[in-house]
Design a protein around this motif. Structure first.
Motif, PDB file in Angstrom:
ATOM      1  N   ASN A  12      79.438  42.605  59.271  1.00  0.00           N
ATOM      2  CA  ASN A  12      78.689  41.772  58.260  1.00  0.00           C
ATOM      3  C   ASN A  12      78.212  42.274  56.893  1.00  0.00           C
ATOM      4  N   TYR A  13      78.119  43.630  56.695  1.00  0.00           N
ATOM      5  CA  TYR A  13      77.652  44.491  55.602  1.00  0.00           C
ATOM      6  C   TYR A  13      78.791  45.105  54.864  1.00  0.00           C
ATOM      7  N   ASN A  84      77.653  33.602  55.662  1.00  0.00           N
ATOM      8  CA  ASN A  84      77.168  34.731  55.126  1.00  0.00           C
ATOM      9  C   ASN A  84      76.264  34.593  53.957  1.00  0.00           C
ATOM     10  N   TRP A  86      73.248  35.311  53.449  1.00  0.00           N
ATOM     11  CA  TRP A  86      72.288  36.086  53.289  1.00  0.00           C
ATOM     12  C   TRP A  86      72.906  37.056  52.182  1.00  0.00           C
ATOM     13  N   ALA A  89      72.118  35.146  49.074  1.00  0.00           N
ATOM     14  CA  ALA A  89      70.493  35.015  48.714  1.00  0.00           C
ATOM     15  C   ALA A  89      70.019  36.541  48.175  1.00  0.00           C
ATOM     16  N   ASN A  90      70.464  37.510  48.889  1.00  0.00           N
ATOM     17  CA  ASN A  90      70.215  38.916  48.229  1.00  0.00           C
ATOM     18  C   ASN A  90      70.518  39.306  47.054  1.00  0.00           C
ATOM     19  N   TRP A 176      62.025  36.452  52.297  1.00  0.00           N
ATOM     20  CA  TRP A 176      63.051  36.328  53.463  1.00  0.00           C
ATOM     21  C   TRP A 176      62.258  35.367  54.594  1.00  0.00           C
ATOM     22  N   TRP A 180      63.433  32.234  55.988  1.00  0.00           N
ATOM     23  CA  TRP A 180      63.573  31.949  57.605  1.00  0.00           C
ATOM     24  C   TRP A 180      63.038  30.555  58.191  1.00  0.00           C
ATOM     25  N   HIS A 183      65.841  27.943  57.398  1.00  0.00           N
ATOM     26  CA  HIS A 183      67.162  28.067  58.019  1.00  0.00           C
ATOM     27  C   HIS A 183      67.097  28.578  59.478  1.00  0.00           C
ATOM     28  N   GLU A 189      66.317  39.384  62.404  1.00  0.00           N
ATOM     29  CA  GLU A 189      67.011  39.434  61.113  1.00  0.00           C
ATOM     30  C   GLU A 189      66.693  39.469  59.701  1.00  0.00           C
ATOM     31  N   ILE A 190      65.163  39.011  59.814  1.00  0.00           N
ATOM     32  CA  ILE A 190      64.695  39.404  58.377  1.00  0.00           C
ATOM     33  C   ILE A 190      64.376  40.913  58.011  1.00  0.00           C
ATOM     34  N   MET A 193      68.148  41.598  56.845  1.00  0.00           N
ATOM     35  CA  MET A 193      68.244  40.986  55.297  1.00  0.00           C
ATOM     36  C   MET A 193      67.372  41.889  54.363  1.00  0.00           C
TER      37      MET A 193
END
Length: 400
Positions: A12-13, A84, A86, A89-90, A176, A180, A183, A189-190, A193
């Motif tokens: 993911n990251y 993806n 997130w 958004a970040n 976040w 949340w 979505h 997962e917050i 994130m």
């Protein structure tokens, strides 16, 4: 189990998309920083309101452009999907928070306050159920409080790392929670994130600090090279560069260019009688008084320290006759504001030479030599005088 979590985190990251979005975000931050520094140097507290608003609007457009660019690049990387999200958004949250620290203007504040209501059909409240709507509203109100606090306490926050980190955490957490509610992803997962957001901010802050230090060092170097250390006005080196530029421009235009040169009458006496430190104060007093008065009266003159007690003022677009009136006012202001130093009242007068760029001048030196000759003509006539195109006047006669 731990291996699966690690694999998922890497998937993911730590992937190419994350690297691309991070690099794009750093690039956009760099552009925004350069724009902000370039524009903010053009305004001050005394600048007209319209100028300030124009600069801040341009900065707001730069933020909006960055948001749009991030969106376009993100969708290209994901073939038009929201996978993806997130990551996207970040990156946007990082730009929003960084710009609020950097620009500190009301346009940036309004963008931060309005963004929760602008993203992805956020104003369509019917999509919320009875549980998520109150949570959305509460999170939004908390975010408003956090944004207002950061906006009003920016300088104090940047001085204390733990407060800076704390407000970043609250800003990211509030955002976040907002996302949340809108979505479908697990609540835990917050935290993931939020951690990624803090990593983003640390990377961006490191890069931005290096960029800002570079720009500040460049500005300091520019000041050292172009400004006189004692008086703070433009120096001889800056005059040499300006002289070539204005000659190349005004020798081809039917627009007047007038140059005046002045020095402080009997300056040696100040040094001999009171010491060189007093002489320095006299130089600073004259330079600051003349420059301040030109600014307040919108005289549109550029002041340079040529050397010693000699100064030059360049007036663009003004004739010698217009400049004579301006110079007389400058001289009168200086005479009427004597320097008070260590209980002593020091009366200071100055002598001027004034001339206009002529068609026969082959370069700036021809004009300068003529102005220098007129200055000495004023001094030889008794000082505290002005010589304009070879004709010497007593300032007192011009005043009356």
């Amino acid at each position: 189990m731990s291996e699966k979590i690690l694999e998922k985190a890497i998937e993911n990251y730590l992937n190419i998309d994350s690297a691309i979005i991070t690099l794009v975000t750093i690039g956009l931050i760099t552009i925004i920083t350069i724009i902000a520094y370039s524009l903010e140097r053009r305004i001050s507290k005394r600048s007209p309101v319209l100028n300030k608003v124009s600069v801040h609007l341009i900065e707001g457009v730069a933020i909006a452009f960055s948001m749009v660019m991030l969106e376009k690049i993100f969708f290209i990387l994901n073939s038009g999907s929201i996978n993806n999200g997130w990551l996207y958004a970040n990156a946007q949250l990082t730009i929003l928070l960084y710009c609020m620290y950097l620009m500190r203007n009301k346009i940036t504040l309004l963008i931060n306050l309005a963004m929760p209501l602008l993203y992805y059909q956020a104003m369509i409240f019917k999509r919320f159920d009875n549980k998520t709507l109150p949570l959305f509203i509460i999170s939004y109100l908390v975010l408003i409080v956090i944004i207002l606090y950061i906006y009003n306490q920016t300088e104090k926050l940047q001085d204390k790392e733990w407060k800076y980190l704390g407000m970043q955490t609250l800003f990211g957490l509030a955002w976040w929670v907002l996302l949340w509610t809108d979505h479908t992803f697990p609540a835990y997962e917050i935290i993931n994130m939020l951690i990624v957001f803090l990593i983003y901010m640390s990377i961006i802050r490191f890069c931005a600090k290096k960029l800002q230090d570079t720009m500040l060092n460049y500005n300091d170097l520019q000041i050292q090279v172009n400004y006189d250390e004692l008086t703070g006005v433009r120096n001889r080196a800056n005059l040499d560069k300006t002289a070539k530029e204005i000659y190349d421009t005004y020798s081809k235009e039917d627009v007047p260019l007038t140059v005046s040169m002045f020095d402080i009458d009997h300056f040696k006496n100040f040094n001999d009688e009171y010491g060189h430190s007093t002489g320095d104060e006299v130089l600073k007093h004259v330079a600051h008084t003349i420059e301040r008065e030109m600014f307040l009266t919108d005289a549109k003159g550029q002041l340079f320290r040529f050397g010693g007690e000699e100064f030059i003022i360049i007036f663009r677009g003004k004739s010698p006759t217009e400049c004579t009136s301006i110079i007389t006012d400058l001289r009168n202001t200086l005479v009427n504001t004597p320097l008070i130093l260590n209980g002593q009242c020091l009366n200071i007068t100055i002598s001027f030479g004034v001339s206009k760029l002529a068609s026969k001048d082959t370069d700036f030196d021809d004009l300068f030599n003529r102005v220098d000759q007129f200055l000495y003509q004023s001094k030889n006539a008794g000082r505290n005088r002005i010589t304009v195109e070879g004709t010497t006047h007593n300032f007192d006669d011009l005043t009356t």
